[in-house]
Motif scaffolding. Structure first.
Motif, PDB file in Angstrom:
ATOM      1  N   UNK A 122     -48.325  64.484  66.234  1.00 49.51           N
ATOM      2  CA  UNK A 122     -48.060  63.565  65.089  1.00 49.51           C
ATOM      3  C   UNK A 122     -48.042  64.353  63.685  1.00 49.51           C
ATOM      4  N   UNK A 123     -47.163  63.913  62.681  1.00 52.38           N
ATOM      5  CA  UNK A 123     -47.234  64.463  61.519  1.00 52.38           C
ATOM      6  C   UNK A 123     -46.897  63.276  60.334  1.00 52.38           C
ATOM      7  N   UNK A 124     -47.703  63.536  59.121  1.00 55.62           N
ATOM      8  CA  UNK A 124     -47.620  62.441  58.205  1.00 55.62           C
ATOM      9  C   UNK A 124     -46.199  62.259  57.787  1.00 55.62           C
ATOM     10  N   UNK A 125     -45.876  61.035  57.605  1.00 50.77           N
ATOM     11  CA  UNK A 125     -44.791  60.638  56.888  1.00 50.77           C
ATOM     12  C   UNK A 125     -44.912  59.580  55.874  1.00 50.77           C
ATOM     13  N   UNK A 126     -44.059  59.417  55.017  1.00 53.75           N
ATOM     14  CA  UNK A 126     -43.876  58.376  53.919  1.00 53.75           C
ATOM     15  C   UNK A 126     -43.549  56.802  54.404  1.00 53.75           C
ATOM     16  N   UNK A 127     -43.809  56.191  53.338  1.00 53.53           N
ATOM     17  CA  UNK A 127     -43.325  54.822  53.774  1.00 53.53           C
ATOM     18  C   UNK A 127     -42.821  53.921  52.387  1.00 53.53           C
ATOM     19  N   UNK A 128     -41.853  53.143  52.377  1.00 50.07           N
ATOM     20  CA  UNK A 128     -41.615  52.610  51.466  1.00 50.07           C
ATOM     21  C   UNK A 128     -42.363  51.238  50.969  1.00 50.07           C
TER      22      UNK A 128
END
Length: 321
Positions: A122-128
């Motif tokens: 898993x890798x870090x992702x952005x959110x709105x």
């Protein structure tokens, strides 16, 4: 080494999917301790996520469409824990449009989607994060307004079951003769725009509404929102259609749209404006929309086009942040 512990949160509309049932059984035989919970009404996903965290699971898998993914990601985002302290997030695409999964390259077949979660770290992702007068809302994929939003909201559920993503096109064609522009001002760091528009996209992901690529260059790990504003069209319609036919959708969008990359955007509308956050409509005259970097960790393909490491395309128009 102890067995991996997963919790799969399944949209109730897909509870009878035989291929998913077989994929879950195969994964269990392969040593993954995988429990399934089925959502039936509002609040179920939030309760199941809290239960999964309390049980110490390693990964939470959203099985459904963009709305299911966003609902699970939203629940994780509401937590006090950091992304590293939370279970990782996986996706098995079972919705009508599967816009996020399609853009991210996540396999359609449940067995392959589950294998991806197991094999890829898993890798870090952005959110709105959207702040409106009624509170805070989150989205994993895209916030949209205008023509595309109305098409999504007005597309009949029965039509979607019969035609899949094609249902959005049918509804869109029916609306073409009655597009009414909306007026708003949008501003952020070094960016200011005011006028009439027919479509608006704030992308963490790239597309919504069954393949409408409003933010075709968006990345989910760059800490930025991709903003696309399609202004009211008049004499440019013919040129835009010719570009669409000869050069493709991306070139047509570049011809007419104002685009930018921003950490945050504030929207002030002349009349109540509806923004669609991965299927959740939110209506207000004022919004503040932020990109929250690295809020969750997600399992994605090694060559996922939405990751900045894959090499983002050059964005025409304004670049801010």
């Amino acid at each position: 080494m102890s067995a991996l512990r997963w919790r799969l949160i399944l949209n109730g509309k897909s509870a009878g999917d035989d291929s998913l049932r077989e994929a879950v059984a195969a994964l269990r035989e392969d040593g993954v301790a995988l429990d399934v919970r089925v959502t039936w009404e509002g609040g179920d996903a939030e309760r199941y996520v809290a239960e999964a965290i309390a049980d110490g699971v390693d990964s939470i898998v959203a099985a459904g469409g963009d709305g299911t993914l966003s609902e699970v990601a939203t629940t994780l985002a509401h937590r006090d824990e950091t992304a590293a302290q939370l279970p990782s997030l996986g996706l098995v695409p079972l919705g009508t449009a599967n816009d996020f999964a399609g853009a991210a390259g996540i396999p359609d077949a449940p067995h392959e989607a589950l294998r991806l979660i197991r094999r890829r770290p898993a890798q870090a992702i952005d959110l709105i994060r959207l702040q409106a007068p009624d509170g805070v809302h989150w989205a994993a994929n895209l916030a949209s307004g205008g023509f595309g939003t109305q098409v999504t909201l007005e597309t009949d559920e029965g039509l979607k079951k019969m035609l899949g993503g094609l249902a959005y096109l049918v509804t869109g064609i029916a609306k073409l003769g009655r597009i009414e522009p909306l007026r708003a001002r949008l501003h952020g760091d070094g960016f200011d725009w005011e006028g009439d528009f027919i479509a608006l996209g704030l992308g963490n992901g790239r597309q919504a509404g069954g393949g409408q690529a409003l933010c075709p260059d968006a990345m989910i790990d760059d800490g930025l929102l991709d903003l696309t504003i399609v202004p009211a069209l008049s004499g440019e319609v013919g040129a835009t259609v010719r570009t669409l036919l000869t050069e493709g959708k991306h070139a047509a969008l570049d011809r007419i749209a104002t685009r930018a990359r921003l950490r945050r955007v504030e929207i002030d509308a002349a009349a109540p404006l509806t923004l669609n956050l991965d299927g959740e409509p939110v209506q207000a005259r004022h919004f503040r929309v932020d990109c929250v970097p690295g809020r969750v960790r997600m399992h994605l393909p090694a060559d996922c086009p939405l990751l900045a490491a894959a090499g983002p395309a050059t964005l025409p128009g304004a670049l801010a942040g």
